[in-house]
Write a protein that holds these residues in place. Structure first.
Motif, PDB file in Angstrom:
ATOM      1  N   ARG A  92       0.826  -1.209   0.000  1.00 54.16           N
ATOM      2  CA  ARG A  92       0.000   0.000   0.000  1.00 54.16           C
ATOM      3  C   ARG A  92       0.860   1.258   0.000  1.00 54.16           C
ATOM      4  NH1 ARG A  92      -4.239   0.305   4.410  1.00 54.16           N
ATOM      5  NH2 ARG A  92      -5.142   1.771   2.939  1.00 54.16           N
ATOM      6  N   LYS A  96       1.128   3.897  -3.163  1.00 52.71           N
ATOM      7  CA  LYS A  96       0.809   5.319  -2.992  1.00 52.71           C
ATOM      8  C   LYS A  96       2.010   6.201  -3.335  1.00 52.71           C
ATOM      9  CE  LYS A  96      -2.737   4.614   0.513  1.00 52.71           C
ATOM     10  NZ  LYS A  96      -3.087   4.729   1.933  1.00 52.71           N
ATOM     11  N   ASP A 157      -7.476  -4.231   1.434  1.00 52.53           N
ATOM     12  CA  ASP A 157      -7.004  -2.842   1.381  1.00 52.53           C
ATOM     13  C   ASP A 157      -5.885  -2.683   0.355  1.00 52.53           C
ATOM     14  OD1 ASP A 157      -8.817  -2.082   3.329  1.00 52.53           O
ATOM     15  OD2 ASP A 157      -7.340  -2.093   4.968  1.00 52.53           O
ATOM     16  N   ARG A 160      -7.341  -2.787  -3.115  1.00 50.84           N
ATOM     17  CA  ARG A 160      -7.994  -1.511  -3.405  1.00 50.84           C
ATOM     18  C   ARG A 160      -6.963  -0.454  -3.806  1.00 50.84           C
ATOM     19  NH1 ARG A 160      -9.765  -0.041   1.440  1.00 50.84           N
ATOM     20  NH2 ARG A 160      -8.019   1.338   1.668  1.00 50.84           N
ATOM     21  N   ASP A 161      -5.837  -0.386  -3.086  1.00 49.48           N
ATOM     22  CA  ASP A 161      -4.818   0.615  -3.403  1.00 49.48           C
ATOM     23  C   ASP A 161      -4.089   0.298  -4.709  1.00 49.48           C
ATOM     24  OD1 ASP A 161      -5.508   2.070  -1.192  1.00 49.48           O
ATOM     25  OD2 ASP A 161      -3.803   1.430   0.016  1.00 49.48           O
TER      26      ASP A 161
END
Length: 168
Positions: A92, A96, A157, A160-161
């Motif tokens: 993640r 990002k 999660d 999703r990222d």
């Protein structure tokens, strides 16, 4: 100590590997430490390094990102819940941190400049490597997305990222 010989052996091995990685670690560049870890195949030490990188993501450069992602892929299928959650956290953070650069570089098309642009070619190669690694991790994560508890939450999660890359 006698009854715990196997634990002592594992801890000694891990300490030795941590010392090897620490000797190769340059605070401004973790590339050598990542390369050393790739050769050791000690996933406990990998998780220790990932935890440090999760706390200090600025230590990871685009050049190092591909190696870290390869290590994360190995850690994802370890039996320890904490290892998998740490790997998902790393995914993640790296997604990002680098998705913008990777997508911008890969979507820029054929940038025409006079002469040869070796720096750009190198950046494109690094971005392609990272994009490919993120794609492989996405595929691995989809196998784990139905996991219960903290692992399932962390995996979903991370998936999703990774959606920013358009994987399906």
């Amino acid at each position: 100590m006698f009854r715990h010989a196997s634990v002592v052996s594992v801890l000694r091995s891990r300490l030795t590997n941590i010392r090897i990685v620490r000797q190769s670690w340059d605070e401004s560049n973790v590339k050598q430490a990542v390369e050393t870890l790739e050769g050791l195949k000690d996933y406990g030490v990998w998780v220790d390094l990932l935890r440090v990188l999760n706390l200090k993501p600025r230590l990871v450069t685009l050049e190092v990102c591909g190696g870290v992602l390869r290590g994360v892929g190995e850690v994802l299928f370890e039996v320890y819940e904490d290892y998998i959650v740490t790997a998902c956290t790393t995914i993640r953070i790296l997604a990002k941190s680098f998705s913008g650069v990777i997508l911008e570089t890969l979507n820029s098309g054929s940038f025409v400049s006079p002469g040869v642009d070796l720096v750009r070619e190198e950046r494109v190669n690094k971005c392609q490597t990272c994009y490919h690694q993120f794609g492989e991790l996405f595929a691995q994560l989809t196998e784990l997305k139905r996991a219960p508890g903290n692992v399932g939450v962390a995996v979903r999660d991370a998936i999703r990222d990774l959606g920013v890359f358009g994987f399906e």
